[in-house]
Design an enzyme around this catalytic site. Structure first.
Site, short mmCIF file in Angstrom:
data_model
loop_
_atom_site.label_atom_id
_atom_site.label_comp_id
_atom_site.label_asym_id
_atom_site.label_seq_id
_atom_site.Cartn_x
_atom_site.Cartn_y
_atom_site.Cartn_z
N ALA A 23 0.85 -1.19 0.00
CA ALA A 23 0.00 0.00 0.00
C ALA A 23 0.89 1.24 0.00
O ALA A 23 2.00 1.23 0.52
CB ALA A 23 -0.90 0.00 1.23
N LYS A 24 0.38 2.32 -0.60
CA LYS A 24 1.10 3.60 -0.59
C LYS A 24 0.60 4.43 0.58
O LYS A 24 -0.55 4.85 0.61
CB LYS A 24 0.90 4.35 -1.91
N TRP A 25 1.48 4.67 1.54
CA TRP A 25 1.12 5.36 2.77
C TRP A 25 1.20 6.86 2.60
O TRP A 25 2.09 7.38 1.94
CB TRP A 25 2.03 4.89 3.91
#
Length: 348
Positions: A23-25
């Site tokens: 996931a891209k935080w």
């Protein structure tokens, strides 16, 4: 040894096959160096963030390997999702304020790469092995340090892309399995959400290079019929910036006749987002702007909202002469289905 700049990602339109996916935080990128009691938290630019997160410094001494360099994202959660505004408040010059916020809105680190362990540098080690070493080093780690979920299943990554946005995440990062760690190089890939919205063009800021348009100031009407400042649209070619000055010249108006005429009054910012006010981010930066009559509408592309505004700079798509400015409201924006951040951190 610090500073080390993080490896970066290039935007692509689709999730590429055959890679490791995360996931891209949406937080502050951080390279954490620990050597015994000594801890340094480096930012994306290499400047230290250590003083702003005292609660994490203590956590790193307790939860990270005694000598290591870890790449990750510092985030603040509120209401089951990431909250970038609360995270941004942590960058404050007063140590007393930082301590108060550390107790009120404590931060966490989501770790997703391991650059060194003990005496061994892992920069030349392939991504798949670095991930395995990270999982081993952080096995059983407890909050506020989290191991970022990762998968090599592209279909599962697609599900994460659709579901995790409700927890405040803004896309997927894809990492080639044989990739060594390359500081400050765009060697990974990021896939972000993109939507469009029709916004009122309420003014523009001049470009630092001269009398050309730097960015368009965008507005949307709220339920009370008040035009709220929601962000900017930039990244025009220099020739187009000059053309826009002439194109928008007939719309220039006196500041006192503009819906945002009160922007200079500090109390006005308590109930609305208005352009022109200095902040801890802008410092002494010139935030002067040219007010325009609110008669033109443009369509912009954006990735996601942060509260009532665009999280990042939007991208101009086209003029919308068919749209009436008064119809440019928040109601047109797509609502993202909520998703509990704790489920993301546990791998869903």
């Amino acid at each position: 040894m610090p500073p080390v700049k993080p490896m970066l990602a290039t935007s692509v339109s689709a999730i590429p096959p055959g890679m490791s996916y995360e996931a891209k935080w949406d937080g502050f990128r951080a390279i954490v160096h620990r050597d015994g009691d000594e801890v340094v938290i480096g930012s994306r630019t290499g400047k230290p963030l250590t003083r702003y997160f005292p609660e994490l410094v203590e956590a790193f001494r307790e939860r990270l390997p005694e000598r290591c360099v870890v790449d990750g994202e510092i985030v603040v959660a509120h209401g089951g999702r990431l909250d970038f505004d609360r995270l941004s408040e942590r960058i404050h010059p007063a140590a007393s304020r930082v301590r108060t916020l550390a107790e009120r809105t404590p931060a966490s680190l989501v770790a997703f790469d391991l650059l060194a362990l003990g005496d061994e540098s892992l920069l030349a080690v392939r991504q798949a092995e670095r991930r395995a070493r990270l999982e081993e080093a952080l096995a059983g780690v407890e909050p506020p340090v989290h191991l970022a979920p990762a998968t090599t299943d592209r279909a599962l990554a697609g599900q994460w892309f659709e579901r995790y946005e409700g927890a405040g995440l803004d896309g997927i990062v894809a990492k080639p399995l044989d990739l060594p760690y390359r500081p400050d190089a765009r060697a990974m890939y990021k896939i972000k959400h993109e939507r469009t919205a029709d916004c009122v063009v309420a003014g523009y800021r001049p470009h630092k290079s001269g009398p050309v348009v730097g960015s368009l100031l965008l507005g949307l009407y709220d339920d009370a019929g008040v035009l709220q400042h929601v962000g900017v649209c930039a990244a025009f070619p220099m020739k187009r910036r000059a053309e826009l000055v002439e194109e928008l010249a007939p719309l220039r108006t006196a500041p006192e006749d503009h819906p945002w005429a009160a922007w200079a009054d500090a109390t006005a910012h308590e109930g609305a987002r208005l352009p022109g006010a200095p902040s801890r981010w802008s410092g002494k930066k010139d935030l002067s702007w040219v007010p325009l009559r609110t008669e033109r509408v443009c369509e912009v592309a954006y990735d996601h909202m942060e509260g009532d505004r665009f999280r990042h700079t939007t991208q101009f798509r086209r003029w919308r002469p068919d749209r009436t400015p008064s119809t440019c409201t928040y109601a047109q924006l797509e609502e993202v289905v909520g998703y509990d951040l704790s489920e993301v951190l546990s791998g869903g």
